[in-house]
Design a protein around this motif. Structure first.
Motif, PDB file in Angstrom:
ATOM      1  N   ALA A 214       0.964  14.393 -14.165  1.00 54.42           N
ATOM      2  CA  ALA A 214      -0.026  15.015 -14.575  1.00 54.42           C
ATOM      3  C   ALA A 214       0.062  16.536 -14.491  1.00 54.42           C
ATOM      4  O   ALA A 214      -0.036  17.320 -15.297  1.00 54.42           O
ATOM      5  CB  ALA A 214      -1.309  14.651 -13.824  1.00 54.42           C
TER       6      ALA A 214
ATOM      7  N   ARG B  74       2.540   1.703  -3.688  1.00 52.50           N
ATOM      8  CA  ARG B  74       1.298   2.151  -4.325  1.00 52.50           C
ATOM      9  C   ARG B  74       0.969   3.584  -4.219  1.00 52.50           C
ATOM     10  O   ARG B  74       0.753   4.491  -5.371  1.00 52.50           O
ATOM     11  CB  ARG B  74      -0.079   1.138  -4.313  1.00 52.50           C
ATOM     12  CG  ARG B  74       0.161  -0.130  -4.937  1.00 52.50           C
ATOM     13  CD  ARG B  74      -0.686  -1.180  -4.519  1.00 52.50           C
ATOM     14  NE  ARG B  74      -1.899  -0.716  -4.653  1.00 52.50           N
ATOM     15  CZ  ARG B  74      -3.091  -1.673  -4.299  1.00 52.50           C
ATOM     16  NH1 ARG B  74      -2.641  -2.519  -3.361  1.00 52.50           N
ATOM     17  NH2 ARG B  74      -4.161  -1.217  -4.538  1.00 52.50           N
ATOM     18  N   THR B  75       0.789   4.043  -3.058  1.00 53.47           N
ATOM     19  CA  THR B  75       0.333   5.453  -2.809  1.00 53.47           C
ATOM     20  C   THR B  75       1.444   6.503  -3.137  1.00 53.47           C
ATOM     21  O   THR B  75       1.300   7.342  -3.623  1.00 53.47           O
ATOM     22  CB  THR B  75       0.240   5.674  -1.259  1.00 53.47           C
ATOM     23  OG1 THR B  75      -0.681   4.655  -0.752  1.00 53.47           O
ATOM     24  CG2 THR B  75      -0.541   7.099  -0.861  1.00 53.47           C
TER      25      THR B  75
ATOM     26  N   ARG C 223       2.393   9.795 -10.127  1.00 52.63           N
ATOM     27  CA  ARG C 223       1.758   9.930 -11.370  1.00 52.63           C
ATOM     28  C   ARG C 223       1.101  11.414 -11.434  1.00 52.63           C
ATOM     29  O   ARG C 223       0.865  12.126 -12.262  1.00 52.63           O
ATOM     30  CB  ARG C 223       0.613   8.828 -11.259  1.00 52.63           C
ATOM     31  CG  ARG C 223       0.936   7.780 -11.795  1.00 52.63           C
ATOM     32  CD  ARG C 223      -0.179   6.758 -12.151  1.00 52.63           C
ATOM     33  NE  ARG C 223      -1.302   6.332 -11.073  1.00 52.63           N
ATOM     34  CZ  ARG C 223      -1.074   5.280 -10.240  1.00 52.63           C
ATOM     35  NH1 ARG C 223       0.100   4.615 -10.148  1.00 52.63           N
ATOM     36  NH2 ARG C 223      -2.056   5.222  -9.359  1.00 52.63           N
ATOM     37  N   THR C 224       0.546  11.701 -10.258  1.00 57.49           N
ATOM     38  CA  THR C 224      -0.066  12.867  -9.921  1.00 57.49           C
ATOM     39  C   THR C 224       0.898  14.032 -10.362  1.00 57.49           C
ATOM     40  O   THR C 224       0.525  15.108 -11.087  1.00 57.49           O
ATOM     41  CB  THR C 224      -0.786  13.235  -8.752  1.00 57.49           C
ATOM     42  OG1 THR C 224      -1.515  11.852  -8.417  1.00 57.49           O
ATOM     43  CG2 THR C 224      -1.591  14.450  -8.605  1.00 57.49           C
TER      44      THR C 224
ATOM     45  N   ARG D  79       5.195  14.344   0.965  1.00 59.54           N
ATOM     46  CA  ARG D  79       4.372  13.138   1.435  1.00 59.54           C
ATOM     47  C   ARG D  79       5.028  11.839   0.988  1.00 59.54           C
ATOM     48  O   ARG D  79       4.876  10.840   1.929  1.00 59.54           O
ATOM     49  CB  ARG D  79       3.071  13.252   0.428  1.00 59.54           C
ATOM     50  CG  ARG D  79       2.280  12.223   0.588  1.00 59.54           C
ATOM     51  CD  ARG D  79       1.594  12.232   2.126  1.00 59.54           C
ATOM     52  NE  ARG D  79       0.747  11.069   2.454  1.00 59.54           N
ATOM     53  CZ  ARG D  79       0.756  10.341   3.748  1.00 59.54           C
ATOM     54  NH1 ARG D  79       1.307  10.951   4.683  1.00 59.54           N
ATOM     55  NH2 ARG D  79      -0.111   9.425   3.848  1.00 59.54           N
TER      56      ARG D  79
ATOM     57  N   ALA E 159       1.186   6.552  -6.792  1.00 58.36           N
ATOM     58  CA  ALA E 159      -0.004   7.571  -7.068  1.00 58.36           C
ATOM     59  C   ALA E 159       0.404   9.192  -7.133  1.00 58.36           C
ATOM     60  O   ALA E 159       0.240   9.881  -7.979  1.00 58.36           O
ATOM     61  CB  ALA E 159      -1.173   7.298  -6.233  1.00 58.36           C
ATOM     62  N   TRP E 160       1.341   9.503  -6.146  1.00 58.38           N
ATOM     63  CA  TRP E 160       1.755  10.600  -5.965  1.00 58.38           C
ATOM     64  C   TRP E 160       2.618  11.031  -7.032  1.00 58.38           C
ATOM     65  O   TRP E 160       2.574  12.245  -7.695  1.00 58.38           O
ATOM     66  CB  TRP E 160       2.669  11.157  -4.769  1.00 58.38           C
ATOM     67  CG  TRP E 160       1.746  11.570  -3.486  1.00 58.38           C
ATOM     68  CD1 TRP E 160       1.215  10.414  -2.574  1.00 58.38           C
ATOM     69  CD2 TRP E 160       0.964  12.743  -3.369  1.00 58.38           C
ATOM     70  NE1 TRP E 160       0.469  11.389  -1.725  1.00 58.38           N
ATOM     71  CE2 TRP E 160       0.390  12.671  -2.088  1.00 58.38           C
ATOM     72  CE3 TRP E 160       1.066  13.848  -3.896  1.00 58.38           C
ATOM     73  CZ2 TRP E 160      -0.647  13.659  -1.514  1.00 58.38           C
ATOM     74  CZ3 TRP E 160       0.408  15.103  -3.513  1.00 58.38           C
ATOM     75  CH2 TRP E 160      -0.349  14.926  -2.075  1.00 58.38           C
TER      76      TRP E 160
ATOM     77  N   GLN F 269       0.856  -1.237  -0.072  1.00 57.72           N
ATOM     78  CA  GLN F 269       0.020   0.046  -0.219  1.00 57.72           C
ATOM     79  C   GLN F 269       0.767   1.146   0.004  1.00 57.72           C
ATOM     80  O   GLN F 269       0.528   2.233  -0.808  1.00 57.72           O
ATOM     81  CB  GLN F 269      -1.070   0.032   1.251  1.00 57.72           C
ATOM     82  CG  GLN F 269      -1.982  -1.122   1.150  1.00 57.72           C
ATOM     83  CD  GLN F 269      -3.400  -0.908   0.422  1.00 57.72           C
ATOM     84  OE1 GLN F 269      -3.486   0.196   0.157  1.00 57.72           O
ATOM     85  NE2 GLN F 269      -4.114  -2.089   0.270  1.00 57.72           N
ATOM     86  N   PRO F 270       1.765   1.589   0.954  1.00 57.61           N
ATOM     87  CA  PRO F 270       2.617   2.607   0.806  1.00 57.61           C
ATOM     88  C   PRO F 270       3.352   2.936  -0.393  1.00 57.61           C
ATOM     89  O   PRO F 270       3.251   3.870  -0.997  1.00 57.61           O
ATOM     90  CB  PRO F 270       3.571   2.487   2.290  1.00 57.61           C
ATOM     91  CG  PRO F 270       3.276   1.280   3.018  1.00 57.61           C
ATOM     92  CD  PRO F 270       2.304   0.633   1.929  1.00 57.61           C
TER      93      PRO F 270
END
Lengths: 108, 130
Positions: free
Chosen positions: A28, A17-18, A24-25, A70, A21-22, A14-15
């Motif tokens: 973007a 993947r999170t 990827r953001t 983060r 996700a940061w 989970q950490p």
């Protein structure tokens, strides 16, 4: 390192993947910033264009810093603390400010 | 609307959120955070789309171009504000042990994107004829 000393690893990652996700953001927001710079410097260099360009770059840097902090927090502890509302709000405000900047560039 | 204003106050007061209920399993919080980030990416993509419409459709009439760009940008702003609001509501529901909040927003956004896509198709076809 012995088994006991190593922190328990979440099999669902989970950490990690999170963290991704940061990332990827951040990617973007980089795309949005590049489009913003292109829009700001389109059709010649002007004072307002450079100002908007600098603002968008500053917002992108702010988002980069938020994501970096983060990601650091997520990888520092075995059981990371939840995202703080202030952190989330700051990230969202970066996006909103970029949109406002974009609206100003589009209309003018 | 009043609920939204109350939530906005909570965005800036993390202590108040932490006081409620019990801390959920950290993995649930991280999943909620990833959902928030996915919505934020959607918002950034919409904002990028607004820039792109303005930049890459220069032959369009001014009204159409600006209208489409502003619609996409407004959708991006709405989407990002809703992202943090929904994240907060989910976080609080998890702390209180309630059901996660239901939302009409994904359907609304889907319809809006479909409408904008149709408008783009019409604009491109008409633009070619003219």
């Amino acid at each position: 390192m012995s088994e006991a000393a190593r922190p328990v690893r979440d099999p669902g990652l989970q950490p990690e993947r999170t963290r991704l996700a940061w990332r990827r953001t951040t990617l973007a927001s980089t795309v949005a910033a590049v489009l913003a710079v292109k829009a700001a410097l389109h059709g010649g260099v002007s004072v307002s264009g450079i100002l908007a360009c600098a603002l968008c770059c500053g917002l992108w840097l702010a988002f980069l810093l938020l994501a970096h902090r983060r990601i650091h927090a997520l990888s520092a502890a075995a059981i990371p603390a939840a995202l703080s509302p202030r952190h989330a709000t700051a990230a969202v405000l970066c996006a909103v400010a970029t949109a406002v900047c974009a609206a100003a560039l589009v209309v003018v | 609307m009043i609920e939204f204003v109350r939530n906005v106050r909570l965005w800036f007061a993390p202590e108040q959120v932490r006081e409620e209920g019990r801390t959920p399993d950290y993995r649930f919080s991280l999943a909620n955070e990833r959902t928030f980030l996915a919505w934020l990416r959607t918002a950034l993509a919409l904002i990028g789309g607004g820039f792109a419409v303005d930049q890459f459709l220069p032959d369009l009439r001014w009204g159409w171009r600006v209208g489409l760009a502003l619609a996409l940008l407004a959708a991006g702003v709405l989407c990002s504000l809703r992202a943090v609001n929904h994240w907060m509501r989910c976080e609080r529901a998890m702390r209180r042990g309630e059901d996660l909040p239901a939302s009409r927003f994904p359907a609304l956004l889907g319809v809006l994107v479909a409408v904008v896509a149709l408008a783009m198709a019409v604009v491109v076809l008409v633009g070619w004829e003219g």
